[in-house]
Motif scaffolding. Structure first.
Motif, PDB file in Angstrom:
ATOM      1  N   THR A 196      -7.655   1.612   0.353  1.00  0.00           N
ATOM      2  CA  THR A 196      -6.537   2.440  -0.110  1.00  0.00           C
ATOM      3  C   THR A 196      -6.756   3.922   0.166  1.00  0.00           C
ATOM      4  O   THR A 196      -5.971   4.757  -0.287  1.00  0.00           O
ATOM      5  N   THR A 198      -6.134   7.135   1.974  1.00  0.00           N
ATOM      6  CA  THR A 198      -4.981   7.514   2.795  1.00  0.00           C
ATOM      7  C   THR A 198      -5.448   7.999   4.159  1.00  0.00           C
ATOM      8  O   THR A 198      -6.586   8.447   4.331  1.00  0.00           O
ATOM      9  N   ARG A 223      -2.084   0.301  -4.665  1.00  0.00           N
ATOM     10  CA  ARG A 223      -2.499   1.681  -4.429  1.00  0.00           C
ATOM     11  C   ARG A 223      -3.486   2.192  -5.476  1.00  0.00           C
ATOM     12  O   ARG A 223      -4.283   3.084  -5.189  1.00  0.00           O
ATOM     13  N   THR A 245      -2.066   3.905   4.086  1.00  0.00           N
ATOM     14  CA  THR A 245      -3.437   3.546   3.738  1.00  0.00           C
ATOM     15  C   THR A 245      -4.152   2.913   4.930  1.00  0.00           C
ATOM     16  O   THR A 245      -3.516   2.422   5.864  1.00  0.00           O
ATOM     17  N   GLY A 255       0.849  -1.179   0.000  1.00  0.00           N
ATOM     18  CA  GLY A 255       0.000   0.000   0.000  1.00  0.00           C
ATOM     19  C   GLY A 255       0.885   1.230   0.000  1.00  0.00           C
ATOM     20  O   GLY A 255       1.594   1.521  -0.958  1.00  0.00           O
ATOM     21  N   GLY A 256       0.875   1.963   1.112  1.00  0.00           N
ATOM     22  CA  GLY A 256       1.762   3.121   1.222  1.00  0.00           C
ATOM     23  C   GLY A 256       3.200   2.734   1.507  1.00  0.00           C
ATOM     24  O   GLY A 256       4.123   3.503   1.245  1.00  0.00           O
TER      25      GLY A 256
END
Length: 330
Positions: A72, A74, A52, A108, A29-30
């Motif tokens: 996803t 943020t 993402r 995320t 993800g992040g």
């Protein structure tokens, strides 16, 4: 860092297929936790599957008045969303307490819930750790453990879960949705994390290869006010040494409904069911709040250097519920 492959998934089924084809792959993800662990050698995936850009980045109201949050989304977008700020203020407060703005812009919701412990022994591959290498031991029990668990730990692991977001979601009865190659599923967030027991390396109840797709919040308690409070050793960018998410609904001077979850005291966000039961239907005063905290913390088993957390959490319960009671009376 070990060399690794990289793939960007175009849709959920494609992401699941990529992971299914490579048992040493991981979803990305992040990357605010996973990449750090790759740098230290704790995580050594052969391939990263970037999720993402999957269509899981929306926050939408549900038909019953709740809220669905895509995996996803943020942390920054979650904290700023007007429906979150208005209906679940403790959730916004928890996210804003969690990290710097730069990290929140990357991290995320799904990744936040799956972040690993920040125990120093887990992060140091030169040290034994049952969570990292099953059966190797838990040096924190006899070593540095001032910020470790006081609830739900075992002789095999005393690490804590670091998520602020997870604590607030636990208080609001969030449900986690996921997809696997066999189809969709869901778990109450309080059931997402497995008890430590003698298998601390098994952290969640997600099926192998599952991808978290979102989190659903039921309608906020009618008439309730909520708050998240985090205590840390420095004012900014630090993990909690104790935290609480609370929602309180007071009617005619009596606690009609209360939600309590603790952070930084266990291997998972800790829903304080005993305290809730002690408070419901009772008076709204500091003595009742303290007695409820004592009922929850009676199960605490602190180590020699983290017993302060029992007093800390007791004081947090009394302080936050007292503030909410005053707010509810306005």
């Amino acid at each position: 860092m070990k060399e690794f492959g990289y793939e960007r998934a175009a849709d959920v089924s494609g992401a699941l297929a990529l992971l299914d084809a490579d048992p040493d792959a991981r979803f990305l993800g992040g990357g605010t936790n996973l990449v750090d662990l790759m740098k230290t050698g704790v995580e050594r995936p052969a391939r990263l599957v970037d999720v993402r850009e999957l269509p899981l980045d929306r926050i939408e109201s549900t038909e019953d008045g709740g809220l669905h949050i895509g995996a996803t989304v943020t942390n920054s977008d979650l904290a700023a969303h007007p429906d979150v700020r208005r209906r679940y203020p403790a959730l916004t407060q928890a996210v804003l307490a969690g990290a710097s703005g730069q990290l929140r812009n990357m991290a995320t919701v799904g990744g936040n819930l799956l972040q690993r412990t920040r125990c120093g022994y887990f992060a140091d591959v030169s040290k034994p750790c049952n969570k990292r290498v099953p059966g190797s031991g838990c040096p924190a029990i006899e070593g540095e453990h001032h910020n470790h668990a006081i609830l739900g730990a075992s002789d095999h692991c005393v690490a804590t879960h670091p998520s602020d977001l997870g604590v607030a979601l636990a208080a609001f009865d969030a449900v986690v949705s996921y997809e696997t190659t066999d189809g969709p599923g869901e778990l109450p967030l309080t059931d997402l994390y497995l008890p430590v027991g003698d298998t601390p390396h098994l952290e969640t109840a997600l099926p192998p290869g599952a991808l978290i797709t979102g989190v659903t919040l039921p309608p906020a308690p009618a008439g309730a006010v909520s708050r998240y409070r985090k205590v840390r050793e420095r004012a900014s960018y630090a993990f909690a040494i104790g935290s609480i998410a609370a929602a309180l609904d007071v009617r005619d001077g009596v606690v009609h409904e209360v939600r309590l979850a603790f952070g930084a005291v266990a291997s998972r966000p800790w829903r304080a069911r005993a305290a809730e039961a002690a408070l419901t239907g009772g008076p709204v005063d500091a003595a009742a709040f303290a007695a409820a905290a004592d009922a929850e913390l009676a199960a605490a088993e602190p180590l020699p250097h983290n017993g302060y957390k029992v007093t800390l959490m007791r004081n947090l319960v009394v302080a936050v519920l007292s503030e909410l009671a005053e707010e509810a009376a306005r």
